[in-house]
Design a protein around this motif. Structure first.
Motif, PDB file in Angstrom:
ATOM      1  N   ASP A 169      -6.325  -6.479  -6.950  1.00  8.69           N
ATOM      2  CA  ASP A 169      -6.804  -5.832  -5.575  1.00  8.69           C
ATOM      3  C   ASP A 169      -6.240  -7.029  -4.641  1.00  8.69           C
ATOM      4  O   ASP A 169      -5.543  -6.747  -3.815  1.00  8.69           O
ATOM      5  N   LYS A 170      -6.387  -8.184  -5.226  1.00  3.86           N
ATOM      6  CA  LYS A 170      -5.944  -9.345  -4.190  1.00  3.86           C
ATOM      7  C   LYS A 170      -4.428  -9.480  -4.314  1.00  3.86           C
ATOM      8  O   LYS A 170      -3.787  -9.671  -3.048  1.00  3.86           O
ATOM      9  N   TRP A 171      -3.840  -9.297  -5.306  1.00  8.45           N
ATOM     10  CA  TRP A 171      -2.289  -9.179  -5.191  1.00  8.45           C
ATOM     11  C   TRP A 171      -1.815  -7.978  -4.574  1.00  8.45           C
ATOM     12  O   TRP A 171      -0.801  -8.306  -3.793  1.00  8.45           O
ATOM     13  N   ALA A 172      -2.436  -6.882  -4.824  1.00  5.24           N
ATOM     14  CA  ALA A 172      -1.891  -5.667  -4.009  1.00  5.24           C
ATOM     15  C   ALA A 172      -2.079  -5.800  -2.504  1.00  5.24           C
ATOM     16  O   ALA A 172      -1.344  -5.459  -1.806  1.00  5.24           O
ATOM     17  N   GLY A 173      -3.182  -6.594  -2.148  1.00  3.50           N
ATOM     18  CA  GLY A 173      -3.569  -7.012  -0.731  1.00  3.50           C
ATOM     19  C   GLY A 173      -2.420  -7.834   0.036  1.00  3.50           C
ATOM     20  O   GLY A 173      -1.943  -7.698   1.091  1.00  3.50           O
ATOM     21  N   ILE A 174      -1.993  -8.685  -0.890  1.00  2.00           N
ATOM     22  CA  ILE A 174      -1.042  -9.808  -0.509  1.00  2.00           C
ATOM     23  C   ILE A 174       0.254  -8.876   0.057  1.00  2.00           C
ATOM     24  O   ILE A 174       1.106  -9.075   0.829  1.00  2.00           O
ATOM     25  N   ALA A 180       0.664  -5.765   0.434  1.00  2.00           N
ATOM     26  CA  ALA A 180       0.427  -4.316   1.200  1.00  2.00           C
ATOM     27  C   ALA A 180       1.398  -4.176   2.459  1.00  2.00           C
ATOM     28  O   ALA A 180       1.757  -3.253   2.693  1.00  2.00           O
ATOM     29  N   ALA A 181       1.087  -5.296   3.177  1.00  2.00           N
ATOM     30  CA  ALA A 181       1.784  -5.354   4.505  1.00  2.00           C
ATOM     31  C   ALA A 181       3.255  -5.181   4.287  1.00  2.00           C
ATOM     32  O   ALA A 181       4.284  -5.635   3.479  1.00  2.00           O
ATOM     33  N   GLN A 182       3.924  -4.391   5.331  1.00  5.48           N
ATOM     34  CA  GLN A 182       5.246  -3.994   5.389  1.00  5.48           C
ATOM     35  C   GLN A 182       6.092  -5.267   5.501  1.00  5.48           C
ATOM     36  O   GLN A 182       7.088  -5.253   4.751  1.00  5.48           O
ATOM     37  N   TRP A 183       5.725  -6.066   6.193  1.00  2.66           N
ATOM     38  CA  TRP A 183       6.752  -7.600   6.307  1.00  2.66           C
ATOM     39  C   TRP A 183       6.721  -8.119   5.021  1.00  2.66           C
ATOM     40  O   TRP A 183       7.595  -8.713   4.918  1.00  2.66           O
ATOM     41  N   MET A 184       5.594  -7.987   4.299  1.00  2.75           N
ATOM     42  CA  MET A 184       5.698  -9.049   3.070  1.00  2.75           C
ATOM     43  C   MET A 184       6.597  -8.182   2.118  1.00  2.75           C
ATOM     44  O   MET A 184       7.238  -8.809   1.183  1.00  2.75           O
ATOM     45  N   LYS A 185       6.346  -6.909   1.997  1.00  7.12           N
ATOM     46  CA  LYS A 185       7.334  -5.991   1.197  1.00  7.12           C
ATOM     47  C   LYS A 185       8.981  -6.225   1.446  1.00  7.12           C
ATOM     48  O   LYS A 185       9.583  -6.342   0.730  1.00  7.12           O
ATOM     49  N   VAL A 186       9.171  -6.438   2.741  1.00  9.73           N
ATOM     50  CA  VAL A 186      10.802  -6.650   3.158  1.00  9.73           C
ATOM     51  C   VAL A 186      10.972  -7.883   2.765  1.00  9.73           C
ATOM     52  O   VAL A 186      11.926  -8.243   2.396  1.00  9.73           O
ATOM     53  N   LEU A 187      10.074  -8.908   3.018  1.00 10.60           N
ATOM     54  CA  LEU A 187      10.266 -10.316   2.918  1.00 10.60           C
ATOM     55  C   LEU A 187      10.294 -10.437   1.304  1.00 10.60           C
ATOM     56  O   LEU A 187      11.644 -11.304   0.691  1.00 10.60           O
ATOM     57  N   THR A 188       9.692  -9.950   0.512  1.00  8.08           N
ATOM     58  CA  THR A 188       9.663  -9.811  -0.979  1.00  8.08           C
ATOM     59  C   THR A 188      10.964  -9.239  -1.480  1.00  8.08           C
ATOM     60  O   THR A 188      11.673  -9.646  -2.356  1.00  8.08           O
TER      61      THR A 188
END
Length: 121
Positions: free
Chosen positions: A52-57, A59-67
Motif C-alpha cells: 500500500d505504501k509503495w502503491a501510494g508513492i 499513484a500520483a500522475q507526476w510520479m508515474k511520469v517522473l518514474t
C-alpha cells in the motif's frame, strides 16, 4: 570534416565518445536524484513499508511520469553501455549486429513492461 595529414587513417567520430560519456553521466545523475526522491518519500511517510505504501508513492500522475522518464534514462544508459561493449569486444560484424538487435528488442520489451507496471498501479 575529417582531416588527413598524410597518414592513411582518417580522423572522424571523435565527438561521439564525448556524447556517449556525457549521456552516461547525465542519466546516472538523473537516476541518483530519483533514488533520493523515492528514499525521502519512504523515510518521511508514516507507517509500515508494504504494498500500500509503495502503491501510494507511485499513484500520483507526476510520479508515474517522473518514474517513466527515469526508466527511459535507464534504458538509454544501458543501451549506450552495451552498444559500446559490443563494439569494443565483439569483432565479427554479424555477431555484433545480432547482439545489438537482441539488446534493442530486450530494452524495448522492458520499456513496455515498465509502462504496464506504472499505469496499472
Amino acid at each position: 570534416m575529417a582531416v588527413n595529414y598524410g597518414s592513411r587513417r582518417a580522423v572522424s567520430g571523435a565527438h561521439y565518445g564525448m556524447r556517449d560519456w556525457l549521456s552516461q553521466r547525465v542519466t546516472a545523475v538523473l537516476m541518483a536524484l530519483f533514488t533520493l526522491i523515492v528514499l525521502a518519500q519512504v523515510i518521511f511517510t508514516r507507517g509500515p513499508i508494504g504494498y500500500d505504501k509503495w502503491a501510494g508513492i507511485f499513484a500520483a500522475q507526476w510520479m508515474k511520469v517522473l518514474t517513466f522518464a527515469v526508466v527511459a534514462a535507464l534504458l538509454w544508459h544501458v543501451w549506450v553501455g552495451m552498444r559500446n561493449v559490443w563494439m569494443d569486444y565483439i569483432k565479427p560484424v554479424w555477431l555484433r549486429l545480432t547482439l545489438q538487435i537482441v539488446t534493442i528488442v530486450w530494452l524495448t520489451a522492458c520499456a513496455g513492461w515498465a509502462i504496464q507496471v506504472l499505469w496499472r498501479v
